[in-house]
Design an enzyme around this catalytic site. Structure first.
Site, PDB file in Angstrom:
ATOM      1  N   ASP A  42       0.868  -1.175   0.000  1.00 44.29           N
ATOM      2  CA  ASP A  42       0.000   0.000   0.000  1.00 44.29           C
ATOM      3  C   ASP A  42       0.913   1.235   0.000  1.00 44.29           C
ATOM      4  O   ASP A  42       2.117   1.123   0.250  1.00 44.29           O
ATOM      5  CB  ASP A  42      -0.895  -0.047   1.242  1.00 44.29           C
ATOM      6  CG  ASP A  42      -1.747   1.192   1.395  1.00 44.29           C
ATOM      7  OD1 ASP A  42      -2.309   1.647   0.385  1.00 44.29           O
ATOM      8  OD2 ASP A  42      -1.825   1.721   2.512  1.00 44.29           O
TER       9      ASP A  42
ATOM     10  N   ASP B  57      -0.006   5.190   1.182  1.00 43.25           N
ATOM     11  CA  ASP B  57      -0.161   6.030   2.378  1.00 43.25           C
ATOM     12  C   ASP B  57      -0.185   5.192   3.653  1.00 43.25           C
ATOM     13  O   ASP B  57      -0.875   4.179   3.735  1.00 43.25           O
ATOM     14  CB  ASP B  57      -1.462   6.836   2.281  1.00 43.25           C
ATOM     15  CG  ASP B  57      -1.374   7.958   1.274  1.00 43.25           C
ATOM     16  OD1 ASP B  57      -1.341   9.123   1.667  1.00 43.25           O
ATOM     17  OD2 ASP B  57      -1.332   7.650   0.053  1.00 43.25           O
TER      18      ASP B  57
END
Length: 428
Positions: free
Chosen positions: A167, A169
């Protein structure tokens, strides 16, 4: 450990692995608290303290060993075409599939040496203790490679991992930030590439232009470009999957922003080819209407943003939205779309982005599977997805567990620790 306590702790572990919800956290207290032995203040320097810690360690390890055996039995039943007949399935009917064994006892021993869990007298193993132990168990299962099949089409990394997806953020960089050149994850990602591991950044950011991804990931892209130790093939093993599962870019040293778009027919899964544009538009129409209704009902200071394959709301004038407002919006929109006819035909993901809410076509399970296909058909048992959103409503990393093994981290610093731990375990 009695059957009752084994079942209650097992239910928690499965919940942590598969559902990642905090509502069963109380179950964890039962077996561990029963085995904890608080010591009076006046006994702090007693020689008996060492013996108590050793006994506590043994008891905790037994709990993990029991769960590990149940998971191994469950995997055996699934691989011998007898799903549903394992003891684990009987105890926890909602349990899903495990792509690799989980050496939980060894993982606990590893984490206990780092966190001194069994030395604590009043605080039983916590949610974070269990989460990190599960991460270590997952790494051990992958490194030992016992979950892979002998006819795997790809095993160039020399270990049990061929693909790691991340991922963006809160996983590689802080929420709303960028992957800058000084990010400590970058040299570790370069070492992964050097060992032949493929890297996919599977992000909710749904941009159609390479320039936008360069703004967020420029530090890594420039470092790969500047590397003199990586071969062109190793550099090409870096890809970006945007919009959960909608836009694929590959590293290209000759491209203006180090990235070149990959035509959809080169990576789309067969099921994804059946997603037609009329259904996509209809689903986004329903989602947009629901988002607008939520914004009005909750008086949210937001604007609506409609994209090619996504729609969402974001705050005006950098206002900060409350977590409860975000989660309410996610749940309302998700429920509304799920009850629609098109929502039954077309996969989607409604998620809380920290200060916004978006609905994307597809989800990260499709994104990870597309990355696996792009690299020639990498197995789930040789894939690791690293993310932070496995907990609350609208957690978009949650679906990745359907396509690969997963590691649940709580921030970029833990991602760095996880990659260091992986190198350490591989070295062993």
């Amino acid at each position: 450990m009695t059957t009752r306590y084994r079942v209650e702790f097992l239910t928690y572990c499965v919940d942590a692995l598969k559902s990642h919800r905090r509502d069963q956290l109380g179950l964890l207290a039962v077996p561990f608290v029963l085995h904890s032995q608080p010591t009076a203040v006046y006994q702090e320097h007693s020689e008996n303290l060492v013996a108590v810690a050793a006994d506590t360690h043994q008891r905790y390890a037994e709990i993990f060993r029991d769960v590990e055996k149940l998971i191994a039995d469950h995997i055996h039943h699934e691989r011998t075409s007898a799903p549903g007949k394992s003891k684990l399935k009987l105890l926890v009917p909602t349990v899903g599939s495990f792509f690799s064994p989980l050496p939980l006892e060894d993982a606990f021993n590893y984490q206990d040496r780092k966190r001194y869990i069994s030395r604590r007298r009043f605080v039983a193993p916590s949610f974070n203790d269990i989460r990190l132990t599960l991460n270590t168990a997952q790494l051990l299962g992958l490194v030992r490679g016992s979950g892979s099949s002998p006819d795997s089409p790809s095993s160039s990394s020399g270990c049990g991992i061929d693909l790691v997806t991340f991922d963006g953020d809160v996983t590689l960089y802080d929420d709303g930030a960028c992957l800058t050149p000084d990010n400590p994850a970058i040299p570790r990602l370069l070492r992964l590439l050097h060992r032949g591991v493929r890297i996919g950044i599977v992000t909710a950011a749904g941009y159609t232009e390479a320039a936008k991804y360069y703004e967020r990931l420029g530090g890594l892209l420039d470092a790969v470009h500047a590397s003199t130790s990586l071969t062109p093939t190793q550099k090409s093993n870096l890809i970006i999957m945007g919009g959960e599962s909608n836009y694929l870019f590959r590293f290209d040293a000759d491209a203006p922003h180090r990235l070149a778009p990959v035509p959809r027919d080169h990576w789309l899964l067969d099921e994804m080819k059946a997603w037609n544009q009329s259904d996509i538009a209809a689903l986004l129409d329903i989602a947009e209407s629901s988002l607008r209704a939520c914004a009005a009902n909750l008086n949210l200071p937001v604007a609506v943003l409609r994209k090619d394959r996504a729609v969402g709301v974001y705050p005006l004038d950098r206002a900060k939205l409350h977590r409860e407002q975000l989660e309410e919006t996610v749940l309302v929109v998700q429920n509304t779309v799920e009850r629609s006819a098109v929502g039954e035909r077309l996969p989607f993901c409604a998620f809380n982005g920290g200060n916004d809410v978006f609905v994307d076509i597809g989800d990260k399970s499709w994104g990870v599977r597309a990355c696996q296909q792009y690299f020639g058909g990498i197995e789930p048992s040789r894939t690791l997805h690293v993310g932070d959103q496995f907990l609350s409503a609208g957690a978009n990393d949650f679906k990745a567990r359907l396509a690969s093994t997963t590691a649940w981290i709580a921030g970029p610093a833990e991602t760095v620790q996880l990659l260091d731990e992986l190198e350490e375990l591989e070295g062993r």
